[in-house]
Design an enzyme around this catalytic site. Structure first.
Site, PDB file in Angstrom:
ATOM      1  N   GLN A  27      -6.692 -49.809  12.167  1.00 44.36           N
ATOM      2  CA  GLN A  27      -7.824 -50.284  12.959  1.00 44.36           C
ATOM      3  C   GLN A  27      -8.297 -51.665  12.512  1.00 44.36           C
ATOM      4  O   GLN A  27      -9.288 -52.181  13.035  1.00 44.36           O
ATOM      5  CB  GLN A  27      -8.980 -49.286  12.847  1.00 44.36           C
ATOM      6  CG  GLN A  27      -8.658 -47.917  13.404  1.00 44.36           C
ATOM      7  CD  GLN A  27      -9.753 -46.906  13.150  1.00 44.36           C
ATOM      8  OE1 GLN A  27     -10.853 -47.235  12.708  1.00 44.36           O
ATOM      9  NE2 GLN A  27      -9.461 -45.635  13.416  1.00 44.36           N
ATOM     10  N   HIS A  31     -11.789 -47.382  10.089  1.00 46.36           N
ATOM     11  CA  HIS A  31     -13.253 -47.361  10.041  1.00 46.36           C
ATOM     12  C   HIS A  31     -13.842 -48.586   9.347  1.00 46.36           C
ATOM     13  O   HIS A  31     -14.575 -48.487   8.362  1.00 46.36           O
ATOM     14  CB  HIS A  31     -13.756 -46.087   9.362  1.00 46.36           C
ATOM     15  CG  HIS A  31     -13.539 -44.843  10.174  1.00 46.36           C
ATOM     16  ND1 HIS A  31     -14.223 -43.676   9.955  1.00 46.36           N
ATOM     17  CD2 HIS A  31     -12.701 -44.587  11.221  1.00 46.36           C
ATOM     18  CE1 HIS A  31     -13.819 -42.754  10.822  1.00 46.36           C
ATOM     19  NE2 HIS A  31     -12.887 -43.296  11.599  1.00 46.36           N
ATOM     20  N   GLU A  78     -23.005 -41.497  18.711  1.00 43.57           N
ATOM     21  CA  GLU A  78     -24.449 -41.721  18.636  1.00 43.57           C
ATOM     22  C   GLU A  78     -24.860 -43.099  19.131  1.00 43.57           C
ATOM     23  O   GLU A  78     -24.117 -44.077  19.004  1.00 43.57           O
ATOM     24  CB  GLU A  78     -24.922 -41.613  17.171  1.00 43.57           C
ATOM     25  CG  GLU A  78     -24.757 -40.257  16.548  1.00 43.57           C
ATOM     26  CD  GLU A  78     -25.224 -40.231  15.101  1.00 43.57           C
ATOM     27  OE1 GLU A  78     -25.169 -39.144  14.498  1.00 43.57           O
ATOM     28  OE2 GLU A  78     -25.646 -41.293  14.569  1.00 43.57           O
ATOM     29  N   TYR A  82     -29.274 -42.448   8.408  1.00 43.94           N
ATOM     30  CA  TYR A  82     -28.939 -41.906   9.729  1.00 43.94           C
ATOM     31  C   TYR A  82     -28.055 -40.659   9.653  1.00 43.94           C
ATOM     32  O   TYR A  82     -27.593 -40.166  10.681  1.00 43.94           O
ATOM     33  CB  TYR A  82     -28.340 -43.016  10.604  1.00 43.94           C
ATOM     34  CG  TYR A  82     -29.441 -43.963  11.007  1.00 43.94           C
ATOM     35  CD1 TYR A  82     -30.164 -43.775  12.172  1.00 43.94           C
ATOM     36  CD2 TYR A  82     -29.854 -44.969  10.138  1.00 43.94           C
ATOM     37  CE1 TYR A  82     -31.242 -44.579  12.485  1.00 43.94           C
ATOM     38  CE2 TYR A  82     -30.928 -45.782  10.438  1.00 43.94           C
ATOM     39  CZ  TYR A  82     -31.618 -45.574  11.622  1.00 43.94           C
ATOM     40  OH  TYR A  82     -32.710 -46.362  11.928  1.00 43.94           O
ATOM     41  N   TYR A 103     -12.486 -32.347  13.391  1.00 41.25           N
ATOM     42  CA  TYR A 103     -11.318 -32.394  14.252  1.00 41.25           C
ATOM     43  C   TYR A 103     -10.538 -31.087  14.129  1.00 41.25           C
ATOM     44  O   TYR A 103     -10.351 -30.554  13.038  1.00 41.25           O
ATOM     45  CB  TYR A 103     -10.404 -33.554  13.847  1.00 41.25           C
ATOM     46  CG  TYR A 103     -10.920 -34.917  14.242  1.00 41.25           C
ATOM     47  CD1 TYR A 103     -11.232 -35.215  15.566  1.00 41.25           C
ATOM     48  CD2 TYR A 103     -11.078 -35.917  13.288  1.00 41.25           C
ATOM     49  CE1 TYR A 103     -11.699 -36.463  15.926  1.00 41.25           C
ATOM     50  CE2 TYR A 103     -11.533 -37.176  13.637  1.00 41.25           C
ATOM     51  CZ  TYR A 103     -11.840 -37.448  14.964  1.00 41.25           C
ATOM     52  OH  TYR A 103     -12.299 -38.691  15.314  1.00 41.25           O
TER      53      TYR A 103
END
Length: 394
Positions: free
Chosen positions: A97, A162, A260, A270, A281
């Protein structure tokens, strides 16, 4: 310079279509009520042939900067569709990513020509992290000059996922940078996103020059990173400042569902992964407890909980333009696996309805942005051979 892409002129736009926005499934959130049918939209490619475009930044003239994850920065002429490569981009780690991610204009860009970039880059040992840097854009030479790394999130990790990596600036020219949790799976209180000595799973706040603001929430805590603004995030890839209130809206991917939309507060937790609405998953097991079951975390203003099908949310904008006056003040979020744009109706910081746009196109939308002069939407499609789309009233 036409480079390697076929550009599309305003007189001969290919693939033009008229679409109706489609109402999406509501989540279990009490504020998620049906909205009126969306206006018909005209969707047309401005240019094609991009490789996983990630971000858009509008210049004061007809230009827009486009990042592509493999490591290329391009200058797109919005009037003609011509595309020119920009030199001087830092070396990125484009595995998984990672790669070249967000781009944003610096404060007082008209005077400074400063551009900010976020990107994944590796250490000599091969571990990677999210970086933020800036350089001066020489528009005539199509080159970044004097690139300077302002901050690298710590620690570097042997992972290619991520990175988070959205940018936003507030009215005081302070820079906010999202950093993902790098896919750590120890879902408990020792997770990196719950540790203040880690800059993973957080939103950072920096001065425009990369230094640390004196009033950051954890500057007086010796064991905490001075750069952290908020924490308990999984993989935040959307960030935008409300044009009227200055509130900082953030989107992040959940594990399985649990996506979210948050409004950020300094020093707030959070929840990820000790409080979450998603699930694991495969097994579909709860992760932590619900946000409402802990008084020390801030709940999202909207979520797509486990079993909802989710809405992996990317880049986003709060609409302030004239082209769609009925949507002014609402939030628009790019959707990847959902292959759509989410339109969230807002009453202040409360979500009153959700619908999905561009569902008929079956395209992964990495980010959506508003063209300042016209109020038209632009969207970056996430694909190997991708267009940048312009969305206007039909």
């Amino acid at each position: 310079v036409m480079h390697r892409r076929r550009f599309l002129t305003a007189a001969g736009l290919a693939g033009t279509g008229v679409l109706a926005g489609c109402a999406g499934r509501s989540s279990s959130d009490a504020s998620d009520t049906p909205t009126d049918a969306a206006a018909d939209l005209r969707v047309e490619p401005v240019a094609e042939g991009f490789t996983h475009p990630w971000s858009l930044a509008f210049l004061p003239d007809d230009g827009v900067l486009v990042t592509e994850r493999p490591g290329e920065l391009s200058l797109l002429d919005r009037s003609t569709g011509a595309v020119q490569p920009v030199d001087g981009v830092p070396t990125v780690d484009a595995r998984g990513q990672g790669g070249l991610l967000d781009v944003a204009l610096g404060p007082a860009f008209a005077e400074t020509d400063l551009v900010y970039l976020t990107y994944a880059a590796a250490s000599d040992a091969g571990a990677t992290t999210t970086h933020v840097g800036r350089a001066r854009l020489d528009r005539e030479a199509a080159r970044l000059e004097g690139f300077d790394v302002l901050h690298a999130a710590t620690p570097f990790v042997d992972s290619t996922g991520h990175y988070g990596s959205r940018l936003a600036s507030d009215a005081d020219d302070r820079l906010y940078v999202t950093v993902g949790d790098r896919q750590f799976k120890n879902f408990g209180p020792d997770h990196v996103a719950q540790r203040l000595d880690s800059e993973l799973g957080v939103v950072l706040r920096l001065e425009a020059d990369g230094s640390i603001p004196d009033d950051n929430p954890f500057v007086d805590e010796p064991a905490a990173s001075d750069a952290i603004y908020s924490y308990g995030h999984r993989n935040p890839q959307g960030l935008t400042v409300h044009p009227e209130t200055g509130a900082l809206f953030e989107s992040e991917y959940g594990e399985q569902d649990g996506d979210e939309i948050n409004v950020l507060e300094p020093g707030a937790n959070y929840g990820w992964p000790v409080a979450d609405e998603g699930c694991t998953y495969g097994e579909g097991e709860p992760i932590g407890v619900a946000h409402e079951d802990r008084s020390d975390v801030v709940a999202p203003i909207h979520s797509w909980p486990c079993g909802s099908g989710g809405f992996p949310p990317g880049g986003m904008t709060i609409y302030a333009g004239e082209a769609f006056p009925e949507w002014r003040g609402d939030l628009f979020v790019g959707g990847l696996a959902s292959r759509s744009i989410a339109h969230l109706s807002l009453d202040g910081e409360r979500v009153t309805g959700v619908e999905r746009l561009l569902t008929d196109r079956d395209q992964r939308i990495r980010t959506v942005a508003e063209e300042p002069e016209t109020g038209f939407f632009y969207a970056a499609v996430d694909a190997d051979d991708a267009p940048i789309l312009r969305i206007t009233p039909a």
